[in-house]
Design an enzyme around this catalytic site. Structure first.
Site, PDB file in Angstrom:
ATOM      1  N   ARG A 312       0.864  -1.184   0.000  1.00  9.27           N
ATOM      2  CA  ARG A 312       0.000   0.000   0.000  1.00  9.27           C
ATOM      3  C   ARG A 312       0.899   1.231   0.000  1.00  9.27           C
ATOM      4  NH1 ARG A 312      -3.492  -2.888  -1.414  1.00  9.27           N
ATOM      5  NH2 ARG A 312      -5.614  -3.132  -0.565  1.00  9.27           N
ATOM      6  N   GLU A 341      -4.173   7.432  -4.816  1.00  5.91           N
ATOM      7  CA  GLU A 341      -4.147   6.840  -6.150  1.00  5.91           C
ATOM      8  C   GLU A 341      -5.295   7.397  -6.982  1.00  5.91           C
ATOM      9  OE1 GLU A 341      -4.314   2.641  -5.414  1.00  5.91           O
ATOM     10  OE2 GLU A 341      -2.167   2.502  -5.005  1.00  5.91           O
ATOM     11  N   HIS A 360      -1.513   0.441  -9.737  1.00  6.63           N
ATOM     12  CA  HIS A 360      -2.064  -0.569  -8.822  1.00  6.63           C
ATOM     13  C   HIS A 360      -2.668  -1.741  -9.611  1.00  6.63           C
ATOM     14  CE1 HIS A 360      -3.863  -1.085  -4.526  1.00  6.63           C
ATOM     15  NE2 HIS A 360      -3.483  -2.243  -5.035  1.00  6.63           N
TER      16      HIS A 360
END
Length: 396
Positions: A312, A341, A360
């Site tokens: 993360r 993000e 991601h």
């Protein structure tokens, strides 16, 4: 990954990781018992609708029952939407429909009184729908929140638990694709693939410089912080590159597990940071791991080292990382995750040439997305049927 039990209405959910189909139940017990578990509906005798069929399991034949029921007879599952930017992919929605009555957030909001009685589960896909107290208070029959993915830092586990609702995740389905992504980032950063591609396709390139060099992964030292299922699979892959593997974890792995991948335990994370050519972060985001890597930790790393993050974004102090990359305190970074993000378009990390950032995509494969949905479905049906839950997440 379905570790012990998978439940299916029309056919057994395919099991992963080489497990025998003997581990699956071809009778859909959640549906079979649903009539007396939902207190606000008239009991339905589903047994009258069952037909016998056989399914192959590990070379053996299992006789079981199945039925075709109307969508309204299935347990309700709340999803944000189908398709669009944030909705459940259409093929996954089709998979869910085999086991649940799908209710979108729009349908729920337009008819709360009726829909709230039907919803017994929520399927969280890409962190949506958001789970807050107001939503939980409006769903009196909610039993389970099935998260598609392993990370649950977007869920308030204590609050959810206070409503008597269980939370599940999909740790097994994500391990292989995330480990693949971690290796891809390490290799791409080591050999400067993104820069190389830009040079190769640039209209300004007249020749290739002979002093444009990367570094080798083979025989380098890899330090893995977080030796769970994903970290261990990274170690399995790294061994094929004859890497020296160090790891730091809350608990040391069993000796036979260490020997299988040639991994050496570092009780102190500082020892790992000082020795590693590549430092890979594979931890869950918790209060303890928030900004786990900051200015001090980056300063302990070799100036030739690369930091890789597939966990993360908030595990790294990004301001400290910017400084470390600008001042060449470390060689490079490769991130599949950031905080937030996406990053603001003017973020200084986006202006550096010694970093790779991907959006991601650790589990963004056709196979992984489906496996995650299958695992989430098995988890949710296990809860609704009162069966052992393959992957339950507990509040700390």
């Amino acid at each position: 990954m379905l570790r012990s039990k998978a439940f299916s209405l029309l056919k057994p959910i395919p099991l992963m990781f080489g497990q025998s189909n003997l581990a699956c139940k071809c009778i859909h017990p959640a549906i079979a018992s649903h009539g007396h578990r939902c207190h606000r509906r008239s009991p339905v005798d589903y047994k009258q609708r069952y037909k016998t069929y056989s399914c192959s399991a590990g070379g053996q034949t299992i006789s079981a029952s199945h039925t075709k029921v109307m969508a309204e007879d299935l347990p309700g599952v709340l999803i944000l939407d189908i398709g669009g930017t944030h909705g459940v992919l259409e093929n996954l929605a089709a998979l869910l429909k085999k086991h649940f009555h799908l209710i979108t957030m729009k349908e729920f909001l337009e008819n709360k009184k009726e829909m709230s009685k039907k919803i017994q589960s929520v399927f969280v896909f890409e962190c949506q729908p958001a789970i807050d107290q107001e939503l939980l208070e409006s769903l009196p029959n909610l039993k389970v929140i099935g998260n598609s993915g392993v990370g649950v830092d977007h869920l308030d586990l204590k609050m959810i638990s206070s409503f008597g609702v269980k939370v599940t995740n999909t740790p097994h389905a994500v391990a292989d694709p995330t480990a693949d992504m971690a290796m891809a980032l390490m290799l791409a950063s080591a050999r400067r693939l993104v820069e190389g591609c830009q040079i190769a396709v640039s209209p300004d390139t007249k020749c290739f410089a002979v002093d444009w060099l990367g570094v080798e992964v083979t025989r380098a030292t890899l330090g893995i912080i977080g030796m769970g299922s994903i970290g261990y699979k990274v170690a399995q892959r790294a061994r094929a590159f004859n890497m020296k593997i160090l790891y730091h974890n809350r608990n040391q792995r069993r000796k036979e597990e260490e020997e299988a991948v040639g991994a050496h335990y570092c009780e102190k994370m500082e020892d790992l940071l000082q020795q590693s050519d590549f430092v890979m972060l594979v931890v869950n985001l918790t209060p303890e791991t928030h900004k786990l890597i900051g200015k001090k930790e980056l300063g302990l790393m070799k100036p030739t080292a690369t930091l890789i993050n597939v966990s993360r974004g908030a595990v790294i102090d990004q301001d400290a990382l910017v400084e470390a990359l600008q001042k060449k305190i470390i060689r490079a970074a490769a991130l599949d995750v950031t905080h937030p993000e996406p990053l603001p378009r003017d973020h200084p990390l986006l202006k550096l040439n010694n970093i790779i950032i991907t959006p991601h995509i650790g589990t963004a494969t056709v196979q992984a997305i489906r496996m995650m949905a299958e695992e989430a479905i098995a988890n949710m049906l296990a809860v609704l049927n009162g069966q052992p839950i393959p992957s339950e997440v507990f509040p700390k």
